[in-house]
Design an enzyme around this catalytic site. Structure first.
Site, PDB file in Angstrom:
ATOM      1  N   ASN A  52       0.669  -1.261  -0.110  1.00 44.09           N
ATOM      2  CA  ASN A  52      -0.332   0.241   0.017  1.00 44.09           C
ATOM      3  C   ASN A  52       0.925   0.884   0.130  1.00 44.09           C
ATOM      4  O   ASN A  52       1.267   1.413   0.749  1.00 44.09           O
ATOM      5  CB  ASN A  52      -0.395  -0.028   1.276  1.00 44.09           C
ATOM      6  CG  ASN A  52      -1.716   0.872   1.437  1.00 44.09           C
ATOM      7  OD1 ASN A  52      -1.850   2.341   0.340  1.00 44.09           O
ATOM      8  ND2 ASN A  52      -2.543   0.828   2.193  1.00 44.09           N
ATOM      9  N   ARG A  71      -2.910  -2.735  -3.371  1.00 46.05           N
ATOM     10  CA  ARG A  71      -3.512  -1.297  -3.536  1.00 46.05           C
ATOM     11  C   ARG A  71      -3.895   0.089  -3.937  1.00 46.05           C
ATOM     12  O   ARG A  71      -2.975   0.637  -3.956  1.00 46.05           O
ATOM     13  CB  ARG A  71      -3.793  -0.804  -1.684  1.00 46.05           C
ATOM     14  CG  ARG A  71      -4.702   0.054  -1.664  1.00 46.05           C
ATOM     15  CD  ARG A  71      -4.671   0.747  -0.166  1.00 46.05           C
ATOM     16  NE  ARG A  71      -6.532   1.797  -0.133  1.00 46.05           N
ATOM     17  CZ  ARG A  71      -5.566   3.363   0.446  1.00 46.05           C
ATOM     18  NH1 ARG A  71      -4.927   4.044   1.153  1.00 46.05           N
ATOM     19  NH2 ARG A  71      -7.554   3.946   0.961  1.00 46.05           N
ATOM     20  N   HIS A 107     -13.025   3.217   1.110  1.00 47.67           N
ATOM     21  CA  HIS A 107     -13.143   2.127   1.489  1.00 47.67           C
ATOM     22  C   HIS A 107     -13.785   0.759   0.885  1.00 47.67           C
ATOM     23  O   HIS A 107     -14.115   0.192   1.805  1.00 47.67           O
ATOM     24  CB  HIS A 107     -14.074   2.905   3.170  1.00 47.67           C
ATOM     25  CG  HIS A 107     -12.803   3.788   3.848  1.00 47.67           C
ATOM     26  ND1 HIS A 107     -13.731   5.154   4.143  1.00 47.67           N
ATOM     27  CD2 HIS A 107     -12.212   3.710   4.144  1.00 47.67           C
ATOM     28  CE1 HIS A 107     -12.778   5.313   4.813  1.00 47.67           C
ATOM     29  NE2 HIS A 107     -11.854   5.707   4.720  1.00 47.67           N
ATOM     30  N   ARG A 143     -12.540  16.817   7.556  1.00 47.89           N
ATOM     31  CA  ARG A 143     -12.617  16.808   6.569  1.00 47.89           C
ATOM     32  C   ARG A 143     -14.209  17.024   7.163  1.00 47.89           C
ATOM     33  O   ARG A 143     -14.829  16.323   7.612  1.00 47.89           O
ATOM     34  CB  ARG A 143     -13.244  16.078   5.813  1.00 47.89           C
ATOM     35  CG  ARG A 143     -11.240  15.205   4.702  1.00 47.89           C
ATOM     36  CD  ARG A 143     -11.861  14.174   4.040  1.00 47.89           C
ATOM     37  NE  ARG A 143     -10.749  13.254   4.218  1.00 47.89           N
ATOM     38  CZ  ARG A 143     -10.619  11.856   4.260  1.00 47.89           C
ATOM     39  NH1 ARG A 143     -11.999  11.712   3.846  1.00 47.89           N
ATOM     40  NH2 ARG A 143      -9.555  11.374   4.607  1.00 47.89           N
ATOM     41  N   GLU A 158      -8.414  -4.687   5.452  1.00 46.99           N
ATOM     42  CA  GLU A 158      -8.172  -5.168   4.512  1.00 46.99           C
ATOM     43  C   GLU A 158      -6.737  -5.536   3.548  1.00 46.99           C
ATOM     44  O   GLU A 158      -6.976  -5.455   2.935  1.00 46.99           O
ATOM     45  CB  GLU A 158      -7.796  -3.046   3.887  1.00 46.99           C
ATOM     46  CG  GLU A 158      -9.381  -2.103   4.251  1.00 46.99           C
ATOM     47  CD  GLU A 158      -8.924  -0.366   5.078  1.00 46.99           C
ATOM     48  OE1 GLU A 158      -9.104  -0.084   3.335  1.00 46.99           O
ATOM     49  OE2 GLU A 158      -8.480  -0.576   5.468  1.00 46.99           O
TER      50      GLU A 158
END
Ligand code: ADP
Length: 399
Positions: free
Chosen positions: A7, A91, A180, A241, A384
């Protein structure tokens, strides 16, 4: 078969070596500050002491070279030679509309990932650097791309088209993509397994709550709606955010504060969310402690966070007509009983009834609802890397 999961961020590289036979992690690590002074690797082989390697790493290729030599190091490595790596799973953040599932990487796939750079200018370029570095260092090992967006490609058009002039979708590919995806797919499948049911028969709402957060409606194993959109800025209130706001606020702030678009973008992505509301921290643990100590703005930030999650869960319940399971994952979803309670206590009308004792769990799989025939509320830690390893194995085996 051992699978190496990679990743890559712009200056970081996370990796795990997973034995697909029993899904165990043989080694994992993090490279930080690639291309910046002070680059280093924190490498952990299961059952051995952590090693920190401090060495100049000017690019991802050099970083990967050192990662591979750590993995096969005689003293602190996990395997004897590179031949023991059967496949590499990468990823990749954005697969646009091109990829609705993971794929073996070939030249055509590389071109398509490059074509998505304008949709994810911060994320796809480092993902590509990671793939190129692997290709150079391990030219004969099959590589698979696993996309954050792929799981959401089943979202129907009425949920992914924005109410803008339709030509922007056609010309610029502006639509909801969602992110996600690997996490939502993993935890929804785990939830079905834990319930002992076929995922095709279930309506599940998955809440990935961390620094970045999103909620997904998973109907019969397919994503039919998700809260993140064209970018990961839409939807829930996050650490820094804003999530959903009235878009007219943007030109208004630009005029009032006399700032340009880059500055307003920075405010929406890095200075808003629970950090912006509280004025104190983006970290949920800090905010919980400060709120308990009586800070009103920290409490307000957490309340607003919970209310936005509630809105999405209720909307998705309505879209699917009912929910069988509500799943919490991500750093906050897995660990914070306070946030889970703040969400569920407002959803009793949907038969979401939490058991407060069971809810005290932290960081492990558990059912936390009262056993009275309502919605099953679950905590499922995301994984993940394992999901990427599984998809990589299945494609590498079927080549
Ligand atoms: P990212 O989106 O960066 O992957 P994570 O999923 O790791 O983020 O989530 C990080 C967040 O999880 C942080 O805000 C952290 O405070 C929060 N968190 C971790 N443990 C707890 C806890 N025990 N209680 C509340 N929040 C927690």
């Amino acid at each position: 078969m051992n699978i190496l999961v990679i990743n890559c961020g712009s200056s970081s590289l996370k990796y795990q070596l997973i034995d697909a036979k029993d899904e165990s992690v043989l080694a994992k690590g993090l490279v930080e500050r690639i291309g910046i002074e002070g680059s280093r690797i924190k490498h952990d082989t299961t059952g051995k002491e952590r090693v920190i390697i401090e060495e100049v790493m000017n690019d991802h290729k050099r970083a990967l070279e050192l990662v591979l030599s750590s993995i096969i190091n005689e003293e602190y490595g996990a395997i004897k030679s590179m031949d023991e790596i059967g496949a590499v799973g990468h990823r990749v953040v954005h697969g646009g509309e091109k990829f609705s599932e993971s794929v073996i990487i070939d030249e055509e796939v590389m071109n398509a990932i490059e074509d998505c750079i304008e949709l994810a200018p911060l994320h796809n370029p480092p993902n590509i650097m990671g793939i190129q570095a692997c290709k150079e260092l391990m030219p004969n090992i099959p590589m698979v791309a696993v996309f954050d967006t792929a799981f959401h490609q089943t979202i129907p058009k009425e949920n992914y088209i924005y109410p803008l002039p339709y030509e922007y979708y056609e010309k610029y590919r502006i639509r909801r993509y969602g992110f996600h995806g690997t996490s939502h797919k993993y935890v929804s499948q785990r939830a079905a397994d834990i319930l002992g049911k076929d995922i095709k028969d279930l309506n599940i709402v998955t809440c990935h709550l961390g620094n970045g957060s999103s909620v997904t409606a998973v109907q019969g194993g397919k994503s039919i709606d998700t809260s993140m959109g064209f970018t990961p800025l839409e939807g829930l209130v996050m650490g820094t955010r804003s999530g959903d706001i009235d878009p007219a606020i943007i030109p208004f702030i630009m005029e009032k504060e006399n700032i340009d678009f880059d500055e307003v973008n920075d405010i929406l992505n890095k200075k808003s969310g629970v950090l912006g509301i509280s004025g104190i921290s983006s970290d949920f643990r800090d905010l919980e402690d400060i709120a308990i100590a009586g800070n009103e703005r920290a409490k307000l930030a957490l309340d607003i966070f919970c209310h936005r999650v509630i809105k999405y869960i209720a909307a998705y319940a309505a879209q699917m007509c009912s929910i069988d399971a509500l799943v919490f994952t991500g750093g906050v979803g897995e660990n914070s009983d306070i946030i889970r309670e703040g969400i569920c206590e407002n959803l009793v009308c949907l038969n979401i009834i939490m058991d407060h004792e069971l809810n005290k769990v932290r960081g492990k799989e558990a059912i936390i609802s009262k056993n009275i025939g309502g919605v099953t509320i679950m905590v499922v830690p995301t994984n993940e890397e394992l999901m990427i390893a599984k998809e990589t194995l299945s494609l590498a085996n079927n080549r």
